[in-house]
Write a protein that holds these residues in place. Structure first.
Motif, PDB file in Angstrom:
ATOM      1  N   LYS A   1     -12.705   4.049   7.786  1.00  0.00           N
ATOM      2  CA  LYS A   1     -13.396   5.115   7.485  1.00  0.00           C
ATOM      3  C   LYS A   1     -14.980   4.883   7.447  1.00  0.00           C
ATOM      4  CE  LYS A   1     -11.926   6.993   3.622  1.00  0.00           C
ATOM      5  NZ  LYS A   1     -11.533   7.402   2.128  1.00  0.00           N
ATOM      6  N   ALA A   2     -15.510   3.597   7.545  1.00  0.00           N
ATOM      7  CA  ALA A   2     -16.933   3.393   7.732  1.00  0.00           C
ATOM      8  C   ALA A   2     -17.102   3.957   9.179  1.00  0.00           C
ATOM      9  CB  ALA A   2     -17.460   1.971   7.643  1.00  0.00           C
ATOM     10  N   GLU A   3     -16.148   3.886  10.128  1.00  0.00           N
ATOM     11  CA  GLU A   3     -16.541   4.305  11.470  1.00  0.00           C
ATOM     12  C   GLU A   3     -16.379   5.623  11.685  1.00  0.00           C
ATOM     13  OE1 GLU A   3     -15.561   0.062  13.719  1.00  0.00           O
ATOM     14  OE2 GLU A   3     -13.877   1.634  13.414  1.00  0.00           O
ATOM     15  N   GLY A   4     -15.828   6.486  10.529  1.00  0.00           N
ATOM     16  CA  GLY A   4     -15.889   7.888  10.630  1.00  0.00           C
ATOM     17  C   GLY A   4     -14.484   8.576  10.629  1.00  0.00           C
ATOM     18  N   LEU A   5     -13.448   7.788  10.633  1.00  0.00           N
ATOM     19  CA  LEU A   5     -12.295   8.068  10.659  1.00  0.00           C
ATOM     20  C   LEU A   5     -11.556   8.745   9.331  1.00  0.00           C
ATOM     21  CD1 LEU A   5     -12.346   6.670  13.403  1.00  0.00           C
ATOM     22  CD2 LEU A   5      -9.855   6.140  12.959  1.00  0.00           C
ATOM     23  N   THR A   6     -10.713   9.782   9.249  1.00  0.00           N
ATOM     24  CA  THR A   6     -10.348  10.260   7.957  1.00  0.00           C
ATOM     25  C   THR A   6      -9.403   9.176   7.403  1.00  0.00           C
ATOM     26  OG1 THR A   6      -8.450  11.440   8.616  1.00  0.00           O
ATOM     27  CG2 THR A   6     -10.405  12.542   9.027  1.00  0.00           C
ATOM     28  N   GLY A   7      -9.233   9.383   5.884  1.00  0.00           N
ATOM     29  CA  GLY A   7      -8.372   8.496   5.226  1.00  0.00           C
ATOM     30  C   GLY A   7      -7.056   8.693   6.139  1.00  0.00           C
ATOM     31  N   LEU A   8      -6.445   9.730   6.424  1.00  0.00           N
ATOM     32  CA  LEU A   8      -5.311   9.791   6.887  1.00  0.00           C
ATOM     33  C   LEU A   8      -5.077   8.991   8.100  1.00  0.00           C
ATOM     34  CD1 LEU A   8      -3.973  13.669   5.949  1.00  0.00           C
ATOM     35  CD2 LEU A   8      -3.080  11.290   4.857  1.00  0.00           C
ATOM     36  N   VAL A   9      -6.092   9.044   8.951  1.00  0.00           N
ATOM     37  CA  VAL A   9      -5.933   8.568  10.172  1.00  0.00           C
ATOM     38  C   VAL A   9      -6.074   7.008  10.103  1.00  0.00           C
ATOM     39  CG1 VAL A   9      -7.276   7.962  12.423  1.00  0.00           C
ATOM     40  CG2 VAL A   9      -7.089  10.425  11.395  1.00  0.00           C
ATOM     41  N   ALA A  10      -7.113   6.518   9.008  1.00  0.00           N
ATOM     42  CA  ALA A  10      -7.308   5.190   8.982  1.00  0.00           C
ATOM     43  C   ALA A  10      -6.078   4.586   8.277  1.00  0.00           C
ATOM     44  CB  ALA A  10      -8.538   5.051   7.703  1.00  0.00           C
ATOM     45  N   GLY A  11      -5.107   5.329   7.600  1.00  0.00           N
ATOM     46  CA  GLY A  11      -3.886   4.834   7.092  1.00  0.00           C
ATOM     47  C   GLY A  11      -2.791   4.959   8.176  1.00  0.00           C
ATOM     48  N   TYR A  12      -2.898   5.383   9.240  1.00  0.00           N
ATOM     49  CA  TYR A  12      -1.894   5.676  10.222  1.00  0.00           C
ATOM     50  C   TYR A  12      -1.052   4.274  10.680  1.00  0.00           C
ATOM     51  CZ  TYR A  12       0.682   7.686  14.156  1.00  0.00           C
ATOM     52  OH  TYR A  12       1.731   8.021  15.176  1.00  0.00           O
ATOM     53  N   GLY A  13      -1.821   3.558  11.230  1.00  0.00           N
ATOM     54  CA  GLY A  13      -1.491   2.255  11.807  1.00  0.00           C
ATOM     55  C   GLY A  13      -0.862   1.402  10.775  1.00  0.00           C
ATOM     56  N   ILE A  14      -1.618   1.368   9.532  1.00  0.00           N
ATOM     57  CA  ILE A  14      -1.021   0.550   8.596  1.00  0.00           C
ATOM     58  C   ILE A  14       0.380   0.982   8.251  1.00  0.00           C
ATOM     59  CG2 ILE A  14      -1.198  -0.112   6.018  1.00  0.00           C
ATOM     60  CD1 ILE A  14      -3.227  -1.374   7.647  1.00  0.00           C
ATOM     61  N   ALA A  15       0.664   2.336   8.209  1.00  0.00           N
ATOM     62  CA  ALA A  15       2.048   2.725   7.859  1.00  0.00           C
ATOM     63  C   ALA A  15       2.854   2.469   8.814  1.00  0.00           C
ATOM     64  CB  ALA A  15       1.578   4.415   7.698  1.00  0.00           C
ATOM     65  N   LEU A  16       2.438   2.526  10.117  1.00  0.00           N
ATOM     66  CA  LEU A  16       3.366   2.264  11.405  1.00  0.00           C
ATOM     67  C   LEU A  16       3.756   0.704  10.942  1.00  0.00           C
ATOM     68  CD1 LEU A  16       2.510   4.302  14.191  1.00  0.00           C
ATOM     69  CD2 LEU A  16       4.796   4.007  13.670  1.00  0.00           C
ATOM     70  N   VAL A  17       2.743  -0.138  10.992  1.00  0.00           N
ATOM     71  CA  VAL A  17       3.175  -1.555  11.035  1.00  0.00           C
ATOM     72  C   VAL A  17       4.014  -1.874   9.780  1.00  0.00           C
ATOM     73  CG1 VAL A  17       2.081  -3.940  11.036  1.00  0.00           C
ATOM     74  CG2 VAL A  17       0.969  -2.046  12.432  1.00  0.00           C
ATOM     75  N   ASP A  18       3.521  -1.309   8.672  1.00  0.00           N
ATOM     76  CA  ASP A  18       4.486  -1.719   7.540  1.00  0.00           C
ATOM     77  C   ASP A  18       5.688  -1.476   7.796  1.00  0.00           C
ATOM     78  OD1 ASP A  18       2.317  -2.934   5.949  1.00  0.00           O
ATOM     79  OD2 ASP A  18       1.887  -0.715   4.879  1.00  0.00           O
ATOM     80  N   ALA A  19       6.143  -0.096   8.147  1.00  0.00           N
ATOM     81  CA  ALA A  19       7.382   0.281   8.355  1.00  0.00           C
ATOM     82  C   ALA A  19       8.169  -0.563   9.265  1.00  0.00           C
ATOM     83  CB  ALA A  19       7.614   1.636   8.878  1.00  0.00           C
ATOM     84  N   ALA A  20       7.671  -1.134  10.323  1.00  0.00           N
ATOM     85  CA  ALA A  20       8.422  -2.178  11.151  1.00  0.00           C
ATOM     86  C   ALA A  20       8.680  -3.380  10.488  1.00  0.00           C
ATOM     87  CB  ALA A  20       7.410  -2.470  12.403  1.00  0.00           C
ATOM     88  N   ILE A  21       7.614  -3.816   9.790  1.00  0.00           N
ATOM     89  CA  ILE A  21       7.798  -5.160   8.858  1.00  0.00           C
ATOM     90  C   ILE A  21       9.170  -4.887   8.013  1.00  0.00           C
ATOM     91  CG2 ILE A  21       6.817  -6.661   7.266  1.00  0.00           C
ATOM     92  CD1 ILE A  21       4.129  -6.092   8.554  1.00  0.00           C
ATOM     93  N   ILE A  22       8.989  -3.728   7.292  1.00  0.00           N
ATOM     94  CA  ILE A  22      10.218  -3.490   6.264  1.00  0.00           C
ATOM     95  C   ILE A  22      11.438  -3.440   7.077  1.00  0.00           C
ATOM     96  CG2 ILE A  22      10.866  -1.806   4.497  1.00  0.00           C
ATOM     97  CD1 ILE A  22       7.872  -1.157   3.901  1.00  0.00           C
ATOM     98  N   ASP A  23      11.462  -2.912   7.987  1.00  0.00           N
ATOM     99  CA  ASP A  23      12.637  -2.778   8.731  1.00  0.00           C
ATOM    100  C   ASP A  23      13.389  -4.110   9.286  1.00  0.00           C
ATOM    101  OD1 ASP A  23      14.681  -0.986  10.287  1.00  0.00           O
ATOM    102  OD2 ASP A  23      13.646  -2.157  12.158  1.00  0.00           O
ATOM    103  N   GLY A  24      12.330  -5.183   9.718  1.00  0.00           N
ATOM    104  CA  GLY A  24      12.588  -6.319  10.200  1.00  0.00           C
ATOM    105  C   GLY A  24      13.196  -7.312   8.825  1.00  0.00           C
ATOM    106  N   VAL A  25      12.376  -7.212   7.700  1.00  0.00           N
ATOM    107  CA  VAL A  25      12.883  -8.052   6.685  1.00  0.00           C
ATOM    108  C   VAL A  25      14.193  -7.565   6.090  1.00  0.00           C
ATOM    109  CG1 VAL A  25      12.083  -8.317   4.185  1.00  0.00           C
ATOM    110  CG2 VAL A  25      10.396  -8.397   6.027  1.00  0.00           C
ATOM    111  N   CYS A  26      14.408  -6.369   6.025  1.00  0.00           N
ATOM    112  CA  CYS A  26      15.700  -5.781   5.684  1.00  0.00           C
ATOM    113  C   CYS A  26      16.896  -6.199   6.509  1.00  0.00           C
ATOM    114  CB  CYS A  26      15.891  -4.164   5.385  1.00  0.00           C
ATOM    115  SG  CYS A  26      14.654  -3.891   3.714  1.00  0.00           S
TER     116      CYS A  26
END
Length: 467
Positions: A110-135
């Motif tokens: 966000k400090a680099e000018g990305l919107t909040g939704l863009v800033a969270g996109y990568g986190i969302a994808l990585v989290d989903a893969a972690i959750i998939d693997g853990v389950c």
């Protein structure tokens, strides 16, 4: 405790079978990003998780001065920053890793000018893969994993979940601003065996839930709603609808005028009485300003209003509810943990608050994006979900033959082969049978994608310089 050891990004390009117009945007194609993740447990044993989501760049950032190439590059940069942070995060539960990484990456982007939704996109994808693997490592479905607490998330969640995930999901069909409603509207017939008009969707799928796009051209939107209502009233039986403003209205006061016009319009009585809620009518930059509370309360007397694009961090829902919004949308592209946070807020509110957690599409494609999104919605007891990816794209056209055949074997109740040789979703009375998704170890996907059929890509390591 788990550690992210390796992440490989893959890209698959898809073209739509017909244009999809929402807000000021017309979509004709979409890249779909997949993450293949290798994790390690406490003993150093490896296991895999995966996730995927389309790069629907204009939904994440509606700055029309930026090119589509730049907006997509921003999303990929978001993923690259998330990947670096998770690889360096060490070991923890899925939730501990998220809690450690998410605020740091979000602040930086966000400090680099990305919107909040863009800033969270990568986190969302990585989290989903972690959750998939853990389950998967635990041999548990997503729902059972939540019940067992394997993610390390809030213990209250397991107590508030339904007794079982929703076994069927009703289609809430998207009616885009430019979609043909009747045969006379079709200027470019597809003739591909799939429905093209709203009338054909109702006849082919038995759809009885509909999400109707509207915009700030009030006369045109009212005229469009009249035409939609004529089709639904005549053919869709005891239907239900939601409206989506996609941030199109300049002010909440102007949106109130539109709502009052809808409520008073002859010919819209049945459609208006069957409208469940209205989604994100004004831009995210002003939707959470204190000044809108009074007019929002007046609108809520007519129909409940929920947020979608404003939902760019966990704290947003709390602010929105205080302002008077009645709920929020769930989308995996905003993050599974975000959705779980929203679910807790809705379930822990007083019963008479009438709060909504809706399930919305991001033009999700087979197999991973659509399955993971449906899996999360079903686990939370949601019974109807906006789905439009299958309508605007013939998604299986872009999958290799082996992956198509495997989908038919893995999900015989969900897919059926069409005459043209491509699998398609099997709708019965407007519903999808999703027990096979719910029962899969991980987040809704039985077999891994055919990784060799996709392009391995490099993620940007610094902010894009392009316009």
């Amino acid at each position: 405790m788990v550690k992210v050891a390796e992440i490989t990004p893959y890209m698959r390009q898809m073209r739509s079978r017909m244009p999809f117009r929402f807000g000021k945007t017309v979509m004709t194609g979409m890249p779909v990003l997949h993450l293949r993740m290798r994790l390690e447990d406490e003993q150093g044993r490896s296991f895999e998780g995966c996730s995927a989501c389309g790069l629907v760049s204009m939904w994440f950032d509606k700055d029309y001065s930026k090119s589509e190439v730049r907006r997509e590059a921003d999303l990929l940069y978001s993923v690259g920053e998330a990947v670096k942070a998770y690889l360096a995060a060490g070991a923890g539960t899925a939730w501990q890793l998220h809690a450690a990484v998410e605020p740091v990456v979000r602040r930086k982007l966000k400090a680099e000018g990305l919107t909040g939704l863009v800033a969270g996109y990568g986190i969302a994808l990585v989290d989903a893969a972690i959750i998939d693997g853990v389950c998967r490592r635990a041999g548990l479905s997503f729902f059972d994993g939540l019940k067992a607490g394997v993610l390390g998330f809030d213990e209250a969640l397991a107590r508030l979940l339904p007794a079982a995930p929703s076994p069927r999901m009703a289609l809430r069909h998207t009616v885009g601003l430019g979609d043909p409603l009747v045969a006379a509207d079709v200027t470019e017939p597809r003739n591909d065996g799939l429905p093209q008009t709203l009338e054909q969707v109702i006849a082919a799928y038995g759809a009885r839930y509909f999400k109707i796009k509207v915009n700030n051209d009030v006369p045109a939107s009212l005229e469009r709603l009249h035409r939609v209502a004529q089709v639904l009233d005549a053919q869709a039986g005891e239907y239900k609808a939601t409206l989506d403003g996609n941030e199109a209205f300049p002010t909440m006061e102007e949106f109130r005028g539109f709502v009052e016009a809808c409520a008073a319009a002859p010919g819209l009585e049945r459609l208006w009485s069957r409208t469940l809620w209205i989604e994100q009518p004004v831009a995210r930059q002003q939707a959470l300003n204190d000044s809108i509370a009074g007019v929002l309360a007046k609108i809520n007397e007519r129909k409940p209003v929920i947020i979608d694009e404003s939902d760019d961090e966990d704290a947003v829902l709390d602010r929105a509810l205080k302002l008077g919004y009645h709920g929020i949308s769930a989308k995996n592209c905003k993050g599974i943990f975000r959705t779980l946070h929203s679910y807790l807020a809705v379930k822990q509110a007083p019963a008479d608050a009438g709060l909504v957690l809706s399930s919305e599409d991001l033009t999700n494609q087979p197999i991973v994006p659509n399955h993971q999104d449906l899996c999360v919605a079903a686990a939370l007891g949601i019974t109807h979900s906006e789905r439009n990816g299958h309508h605007f794209f013939r998604g299986f056209e872009f999958l290799p033959e082996g992956e198509r055949a495997q989908a038919l074997r893995d999900y015989p109740a969900l897919y059926e082969m069409k005459k043209d040789g491509y699998p398609s979703l099997r709708f019965r009375d407007g519903e999808l049978a999703i027990a096979e998704i719910n029962n899969a170890s991980g987040v809704g996907v039985v077999s891994s994608p055919e990784w060799s059929s996709m392009e391995v890509i490099s993620l940007p390591q610094q902010p894009p310089a392009i316009k």
